[in-house]
Structures are given as structure tokens and as C-alpha cells.
Design a protein around this motif. Structure first.
Motif, PDB file in Angstrom:
ATOM      1  N   ASP A 123       0.828  -1.208   0.000  1.00  0.00           N
ATOM      2  CA  ASP A 123       0.000   0.000   0.000  1.00  0.00           C
ATOM      3  C   ASP A 123       0.862   1.256   0.000  1.00  0.00           C
ATOM      4  N   GLU A 124       1.945   1.220   0.779  1.00  0.00           N
ATOM      5  CA  GLU A 124       2.826   2.380   0.841  1.00  0.00           C
ATOM      6  C   GLU A 124       3.485   2.647  -0.517  1.00  0.00           C
ATOM      7  N   LEU A 125       3.871   1.578  -1.198  1.00  0.00           N
ATOM      8  CA  LEU A 125       4.490   1.738  -2.512  1.00  0.00           C
ATOM      9  C   LEU A 125       3.501   2.299  -3.534  1.00  0.00           C
ATOM     10  N   LEU A 126       2.262   1.819  -3.500  1.00  0.00           N
ATOM     11  CA  LEU A 126       1.258   2.312  -4.427  1.00  0.00           C
ATOM     12  C   LEU A 126       0.970   3.789  -4.186  1.00  0.00           C
ATOM     13  N   TYR A 127       0.795   4.155  -2.930  1.00  0.00           N
ATOM     14  CA  TYR A 127       0.504   5.555  -2.647  1.00  0.00           C
ATOM     15  C   TYR A 127       1.721   6.426  -2.919  1.00  0.00           C
ATOM     16  N   GLY A 128       2.899   5.882  -2.680  1.00  0.00           N
ATOM     17  CA  GLY A 128       4.107   6.640  -2.987  1.00  0.00           C
ATOM     18  C   GLY A 128       4.223   6.920  -4.473  1.00  0.00           C
ATOM     19  N   ALA A 129       3.919   5.921  -5.289  1.00  0.00           N
ATOM     20  CA  ALA A 129       3.949   6.121  -6.736  1.00  0.00           C
ATOM     21  C   ALA A 129       2.914   7.154  -7.174  1.00  0.00           C
ATOM     22  N   GLU A 130       1.765   7.167  -6.488  1.00  0.00           N
ATOM     23  CA  GLU A 130       0.733   8.180  -6.796  1.00  0.00           C
ATOM     24  C   GLU A 130       1.242   9.574  -6.465  1.00  0.00           C
ATOM     25  N   CYS A 131       1.900   9.716  -5.318  1.00  0.00           N
ATOM     26  CA  CYS A 131       2.471  11.021  -4.947  1.00  0.00           C
ATOM     27  C   CYS A 131       3.511  11.468  -5.970  1.00  0.00           C
ATOM     28  N   LEU A 132       4.337  10.529  -6.413  1.00  0.00           N
ATOM     29  CA  LEU A 132       5.367  10.852  -7.393  1.00  0.00           C
ATOM     30  C   LEU A 132       4.739  11.321  -8.700  1.00  0.00           C
ATOM     31  N   ALA A 133       3.719  10.613  -9.164  1.00  0.00           N
ATOM     32  CA  ALA A 133       3.097  10.957 -10.437  1.00  0.00           C
ATOM     33  C   ALA A 133       2.340  12.278 -10.363  1.00  0.00           C
ATOM     34  N   LEU A 134       1.520  12.442  -9.332  1.00  0.00           N
ATOM     35  CA  LEU A 134       0.702  13.648  -9.247  1.00  0.00           C
ATOM     36  C   LEU A 134       1.535  14.863  -8.835  1.00  0.00           C
ATOM     37  N   GLY A 135       2.499  14.656  -7.941  1.00  0.00           N
ATOM     38  CA  GLY A 135       3.383  15.763  -7.586  1.00  0.00           C
ATOM     39  C   GLY A 135       4.153  16.264  -8.784  1.00  0.00           C
ATOM     40  N   SER A 136       4.599  15.334  -9.633  1.00  0.00           N
ATOM     41  CA  SER A 136       5.308  15.722 -10.856  1.00  0.00           C
ATOM     42  C   SER A 136       4.383  16.471 -11.814  1.00  0.00           C
ATOM     43  N   SER A 137       3.141  16.025 -11.909  1.00  0.00           N
ATOM     44  CA  SER A 137       2.205  16.687 -12.825  1.00  0.00           C
ATOM     45  C   SER A 137       1.905  18.110 -12.387  1.00  0.00           C
ATOM     46  N   TYR A 138       1.868  18.345 -11.082  1.00  0.00           N
ATOM     47  CA  TYR A 138       1.592  19.693 -10.594  1.00  0.00           C
ATOM     48  C   TYR A 138       2.816  20.606 -10.649  1.00  0.00           C
ATOM     49  N   SER A 139       3.925  20.070 -11.097  1.00  0.00           N
ATOM     50  CA  SER A 139       5.117  20.909 -11.282  1.00  0.00           C
ATOM     51  C   SER A 139       5.222  21.453 -12.697  1.00  0.00           C
ATOM     52  N   VAL A 140       4.371  20.961 -13.599  1.00  0.00           N
ATOM     53  CA  VAL A 140       4.508  21.301 -15.018  1.00  0.00           C
ATOM     54  C   VAL A 140       4.289  22.783 -15.270  1.00  0.00           C
ATOM     55  N   LEU A 141       3.308  23.386 -14.610  1.00  0.00           N
ATOM     56  CA  LEU A 141       2.993  24.796 -14.875  1.00  0.00           C
ATOM     57  C   LEU A 141       4.158  25.703 -14.486  1.00  0.00           C
ATOM     58  N   VAL A 142       4.724  25.497 -13.307  1.00  0.00           N
ATOM     59  CA  VAL A 142       5.872  26.305 -12.888  1.00  0.00           C
ATOM     60  C   VAL A 142       7.039  26.072 -13.835  1.00  0.00           C
ATOM     61  N   PHE A 143       7.236  24.832 -14.225  1.00  0.00           N
ATOM     62  CA  PHE A 143       8.304  24.492 -15.173  1.00  0.00           C
ATOM     63  C   PHE A 143       8.129  25.287 -16.468  1.00  0.00           C
ATOM     64  N   ALA A 144       6.923  25.301 -17.009  1.00  0.00           N
ATOM     65  CA  ALA A 144       6.661  25.995 -18.268  1.00  0.00           C
ATOM     66  C   ALA A 144       6.872  27.499 -18.132  1.00  0.00           C
ATOM     67  N   VAL A 145       6.443  28.075 -17.028  1.00  0.00           N
ATOM     68  CA  VAL A 145       6.593  29.520 -16.824  1.00  0.00           C
ATOM     69  C   VAL A 145       8.068  29.900 -16.740  1.00  0.00           C
ATOM     70  N   LEU A 146       8.853  29.132 -15.997  1.00  0.00           N
ATOM     71  CA  LEU A 146      10.277  29.449 -15.866  1.00  0.00           C
ATOM     72  C   LEU A 146      11.029  29.257 -17.183  1.00  0.00           C
ATOM     73  N   VAL A 147      10.668  28.232 -17.936  1.00  0.00           N
ATOM     74  CA  VAL A 147      11.297  28.056 -19.248  1.00  0.00           C
ATOM     75  C   VAL A 147      10.955  29.216 -20.165  1.00  0.00           C
ATOM     76  N   TRP A 148       9.704  29.625 -20.166  1.00  0.00           N
ATOM     77  CA  TRP A 148       9.283  30.781 -20.974  1.00  0.00           C
ATOM     78  C   TRP A 148      10.065  32.033 -20.584  1.00  0.00           C
ATOM     79  N   TRP A 149      10.279  32.211 -19.287  1.00  0.00           N
ATOM     80  CA  TRP A 149      11.025  33.390 -18.820  1.00  0.00           C
ATOM     81  C   TRP A 149      12.491  33.319 -19.243  1.00  0.00           C
ATOM     82  N   LEU A 150      13.087  32.143 -19.161  1.00  0.00           N
ATOM     83  CA  LEU A 150      14.470  31.977 -19.596  1.00  0.00           C
ATOM     84  C   LEU A 150      14.615  32.263 -21.088  1.00  0.00           C
ATOM     85  N   ARG A 151      13.628  31.888 -21.860  1.00  0.00           N
ATOM     86  CA  ARG A 151      13.680  32.135 -23.301  1.00  0.00           C
ATOM     87  C   ARG A 151      13.612  33.626 -23.626  1.00  0.00           C
TER      88      ARG A 151
END
Length: 214
Positions: A123-151
Motif C-alpha cells: 500500500d505504501e508503494l502504491l501511494y508513494g507512486a501516486e504522490c510521485l506521479a501527481l506531484g510531478s504533474s503539478y510541477s509542469v505549470l511552474v516548469f513551463a513559466v520558468l522556461v518561458w522566462w528563460l527564453r
């Protein structure tokens, strides 16, 4: 026929137009706004932690979330500064925050060995993988904004800028999702939440230099 150097210089710069300098305040505000949108996204799609609603916070949650938030801010500030290269700029302030966050996976590893690995159940591994996947997905917007600013700017070290872009995005992403995550165990936070930052940093180091070449 040789031409006069002054005439050649005049021809080269004749079509140039002044460019408005990048505003640090605007770049930082955009990064924080993207992080805030990520937080609102978690609040809209998931139930928030009960202790957030009751005002009784778990110490491990406060400590870890605070460290990720501080590192996210420090890394994003460095990325924005790197978009405006100048002599004498110091790009090392984020390293202290990173050193503090690095204590989380170290503590998680020590606790895991101390418990004989029993904390890594199915159970811990499954929930950990969920945190990894969803936490990564919620980082995309900040990632895109910073890349746009660097450009919009001219970073002299695209590799380091990419690494820090990923670190900032990953920290903000897992900070946002931690407002929903029900686990307060240092093993879960140190391994899976930290993994979001590692994944985002790796992606930033690999992808951003190709996107901001100038």
C-alpha cells in the motif's frame, strides 16, 4: 573593396531596436502565481488534509513542506536572476536550501534500515507512486513559466538554469500536492516527495538547455 569600419558598424546596428530589460519582480511574481495555481488545482481536485482544515498541523508535515517551499522559492529566484546575466552575480544561494532538503531522503533511508524495510509495504508503494506521479504533474505549470522566462532572457549557463528550473518546479509541485497527501511518515516524505524534485530536476537538466539556446 574595403569599407570604412564606422560605416560597417553603422550598418550592423542600424536595424537594432531597444529592448526592455527583464523585470525581476515580474518574473518572480509569475513563478509564484504559477505555484499558487498549482495549489488551487490540488484544492479543487482533491480533499485537503484534515489537519489543514482543523489547524492542528503535524510537525513532520510542516517541516518537510516548509523546506520544499523554501527551496522552490530559492531556486526560482536563481533562475530568474540567471535570465539576466551580469558580472558579479551570485547563483549559489539555493544550495543551502538544497542541502537542508537533502536531509529528508537521508533520514528516510536511515529510518527504513532501522525498521528493517517493513515500512515499504504494498500500500505504501502504491501511494508513494501516486504522490510521485501527481506531484510531478503539478510541477509542469511552474516548469513551463520558468522556461518561458528563460527564453526571454539570455542565461549563460543553460545546463545549470535547466537543473534549477526543474528543482523549483518539483518543489512547488510536491508542496502543492502535499496539502492533500495523508502520509506524515518521514520515510514516505523523504523518499517519494523528494523523488518528485529529483525527477523534475533531471528533466530540467535534460530538456531546458535545448529550449533556451541563444
Amino acid at each position: 573593396m574595403p569599407r570604412d569600419s564606422n560605416t560597417l558598424i553603422a550598418e550592423l546596428v542600424g536595424s537594432l531596436e531597444p529592448v526592455k530589460p527583464l523585470s525581476f519582480r515580474r518574473g518572480f511574481a509569475l513563478a509564484l502565481a504559477a505555484a499558487a495555481v498549482s495549489v488551487l488545482g490540488v484544492a479543487a481536485m482533491f480533499d485537503l488534509r484534515p489537519d489543514l482544515l482543523s489547524g492542528r498541523f503535524e510537525p513532520v508535515f510542516l517541516l518537510a513542506s516548509g523546506l520544499f517551499l523554501v527551496l522552490g522559492i530559492a531556486a526560482s529566484v536563481t533562475v530568474i536572476v540567471m535570465s539576466r546575466p551580469r558580472v558579479g552575480s551570485d547563483h549559489g544561494g539555493w544550495a543551502w536550501a538544497a542541502a537542508m532538503v537533502a536531509l529528508l531522503p537521508v533520514a528516510a533511508t536511515l529510518v527504513t534500515f532501522g525498521r528493517g524495510g517493513s515500512v515499504l509495504g504494498h500500500d505504501e508503494l502504491l501511494y508513494g507512486a501516486e504522490c510521485l506521479a501527481l506531484g510531478s504533474s503539478y510541477s509542469v505549470l511552474v516548469f513551463a513559466v520558468l522556461v518561458w522566462w528563460l527564453r526571454k532572457g539570455a542565461p549563460t549557463s543553460p545546463e545549470r538554469a535547466g537543473l534549477l528550473t526543474g528543482i523549483a518546479a518539483g518543489c512547488f509541485g510536491i508542496f502543492a500536492f502535499s496539502l492533500h497527501c495523508r502520509y506524515d511518515d518521514i520515510v514516505h516524505i523523504g523518499l517519494w516527495h523528494s523523488a518528485v524534485v529529483v525527477v523534475a530536476a533531471t528533466a530540467g537538466r535534460a530538456l531546458v538547455p535545448r529550449l533556451v539556446r541563444w
